[in-house]
Design a protein around this motif. Structure first.
Motif, short mmCIF file in Angstrom:
data_model
loop_
_atom_site.label_atom_id
_atom_site.label_comp_id
_atom_site.label_asym_id
_atom_site.label_seq_id
_atom_site.Cartn_x
_atom_site.Cartn_y
_atom_site.Cartn_z
N CYS A 30 0.81 -1.16 -0.06
CA CYS A 30 0.00 -0.10 -0.03
C CYS A 30 0.87 1.43 0.17
O CYS A 30 2.35 1.15 0.12
N VAL A 31 0.19 2.48 -0.14
CA VAL A 31 1.08 3.74 0.09
C VAL A 31 0.78 4.34 1.26
O VAL A 31 -0.32 4.40 1.82
N LEU A 32 2.00 4.45 1.90
CA LEU A 32 2.01 5.22 3.25
C LEU A 32 2.17 6.83 2.90
O LEU A 32 3.23 7.08 2.59
N ARG A 33 0.94 7.57 3.25
CA ARG A 33 1.21 8.89 2.95
C ARG A 33 1.56 9.74 4.34
O ARG A 33 0.56 9.65 5.21
N LEU A 34 2.33 10.51 4.14
CA LEU A 34 2.63 11.38 5.53
C LEU A 34 2.56 12.63 5.17
O LEU A 34 2.97 13.62 4.30
N THR A 35 1.55 13.53 6.15
CA THR A 35 1.51 14.80 6.17
C THR A 35 1.61 15.42 7.62
O THR A 35 2.15 14.65 8.58
N MET A 36 1.69 16.65 7.76
CA MET A 36 2.08 17.08 9.05
C MET A 36 1.23 16.72 10.19
O MET A 36 1.67 16.67 11.41
N ASP A 37 -0.10 16.51 9.91
CA ASP A 37 -1.31 16.25 10.81
C ASP A 37 -1.60 14.87 10.82
O ASP A 37 -1.92 14.22 11.76
N ASN A 38 -1.51 14.23 9.59
CA ASN A 38 -2.15 12.87 9.41
C ASN A 38 -0.99 11.69 8.67
O ASN A 38 -0.38 12.21 8.04
N MET A 39 -1.38 10.51 8.95
CA MET A 39 -0.64 9.24 8.39
C MET A 39 -1.64 8.78 7.87
O MET A 39 -2.67 8.47 8.51
N LEU A 43 -4.79 2.24 -0.39
CA LEU A 43 -4.80 1.14 -1.53
C LEU A 43 -5.73 1.73 -2.48
O LEU A 43 -7.00 1.90 -2.22
N SER A 44 -5.27 1.99 -3.77
CA SER A 44 -6.17 2.76 -4.62
C SER A 44 -6.14 1.73 -5.70
O SER A 44 -5.72 1.80 -7.03
N GLY A 45 -7.10 0.71 -5.72
CA GLY A 45 -7.23 -0.36 -6.69
C GLY A 45 -8.37 0.34 -7.72
O GLY A 45 -9.24 1.00 -7.24
N LYS A 46 -8.32 0.10 -8.69
CA LYS A 46 -9.37 0.36 -9.66
C LYS A 46 -10.60 -0.41 -9.56
O LYS A 46 -10.82 -1.57 -10.04
N VAL A 47 -11.50 0.28 -8.95
CA VAL A 47 -12.54 -0.29 -8.59
C VAL A 47 -13.48 -0.92 -10.02
O VAL A 47 -14.23 -2.14 -10.09
N TRP A 143 0.88 11.75 -7.12
CA TRP A 143 0.07 11.89 -5.75
C TRP A 143 -1.31 11.62 -6.02
O TRP A 143 -2.11 11.37 -5.24
N HIS A 144 -1.96 12.18 -7.46
CA HIS A 144 -3.36 12.18 -7.39
C HIS A 144 -4.25 10.82 -7.30
O HIS A 144 -5.32 10.91 -7.08
N ASP A 145 -3.24 9.88 -7.42
CA ASP A 145 -3.83 8.34 -7.19
C ASP A 145 -4.15 8.41 -5.69
O ASP A 145 -5.03 7.15 -5.41
N PHE A 146 -3.75 9.10 -4.98
CA PHE A 146 -3.68 8.63 -3.45
C PHE A 146 -4.45 9.60 -2.46
O PHE A 146 -3.97 9.83 -1.34
N LYS A 147 -5.59 10.58 -3.35
CA LYS A 147 -6.05 11.54 -2.54
C LYS A 147 -7.42 10.75 -1.92
O LYS A 147 -7.67 9.91 -2.29
#
Length: 283
Positions: A30-39, A43-47, A143-147
């Motif tokens: 999966c993708v671990l996305r790190l921001t200042m406030d959140n972790m 998983l961006s599967g194509k539904v 990154w647009h795939d993981f919003k």
């Protein structure tokens, strides 16, 4: 890019470990996305192609005593990494009784999340166990795939029955068919159904209640919809079982949104984390 975090509280460490163990049950990578406030674990599967997708959000201040991040740039102050959650889970297992756990983005033979656990010792010398977990850095152009996914325009939203009960039912039904029909209405009723040429089995749940979504929520629950009218989706039973098997986070609320004949959207909520899981319907 820089990232480092530290956990001193054993309760926070155990909670974080349960979340990671849950993610491990749901996906191999999966993708671990790190921001200042959140972790985030994403998983961006194509539904549309039959893949599941997942969005797990943690409020970092409720898990970490120290948390420092320098993203790829000032205007894009975040980091996206591809990681195998099972590797992170294994590292955390060795840290269950640790006094402190530090997680840091490092450069070894490849980019790594380095987890260092300070374990209790009978001597004055600390024992440090270190794990280097290989990661791939996701370039910004992807990154647009993981919003965060938007809540789909659903036909029915309903609270789930106790997850252990639901898991028990699904486990038994898996022996009868590869597919399961999930249906629910606005009267707090949900059915789990197996329908094959040889057998038809239905488990009924009543009095579950329907979540009160606000007007601004993305939803299509028509006020004129008959409360007895069932919205349904036929899904791969293994994907639902996988979701139910992984739950170790004891959510305060668990819900299911159904887009008729298209998708089920499962939501688990806790004070400091949320998990969304999307399973597409099959014909």
């Amino acid at each position: 890019m820089k990232f480092r975090a530290k956990i001193n509280d054993v309760g926070c460490l155990n909670h974080f470990t349960r979340v990671v163990n849950t993610i491990t049950k749901l996906t191999k990578t999966c993708v671990l996305r790190l921001t200042m406030d959140n972790m985030y674990f994403v998983l961006s599967g194509k539904v549309a192609n039959g893949g599941v997708s997942m969005w797990c959000e943690l409020l970092q201040v409720n898990f970490f005593d120290e948390y420092q991040l320098e993203g790829v740039s000032t205007e894009a102050n975040e980091i996206c990494l591809e990681v195998a959650p099972e590797n992170l889970s294994r590292a955390l297992k060795t840290a269950q009784n640790a006094k402190t756990v530090k997680i840091k983005l490092t450069k070894k033979h490849c980019p790594c999340l380095t987890l260092a656990a300070e374990l209790p010792s009978l001597s004055s010398v600390s024992r440090i166990v270190t794990h280097d977990i290989p990661v791939d850095i996701i370039p910004r152009r992807l990154w647009h795939d993981f919003k965060e996914p938007s809540v789909p325009d659903f036909d029915v939203s309903i609270y789930l029955p106790p997850l252990k009960t639901m898991k028990s039912v699904v486990d038994r039904m898996k022996n009868l068919s590869n597919y399961l029909v999930v249906e629910a209405n606005l009267n707090g009723e949900m059915n789990l159904k197996i329908e094959t040429d040889l057998v038809s089995v239905t488990t009924h749940f009543k009095g579950l209640g329907n979540p009160p979504w606000s007007d601004s929520a993305s939803q299509s629950q028509d006020q004129s919809r008959d409360v007895e009218d069932m919205a349904r989706a036929r899904v791969d039973i293994r994907k639902l079982q996988q979701f139910l098997m992984g739950q170790q986070v004891n959510p305060n609320k668990s819900m299911c949104n159904i887009v008729d004949q298209r998708i089920i959207h499962l939501i688990l909520l806790q004070e400091d984390m949320s998990l969304q899981y999307f399973i597409p319907a099959v014909a």
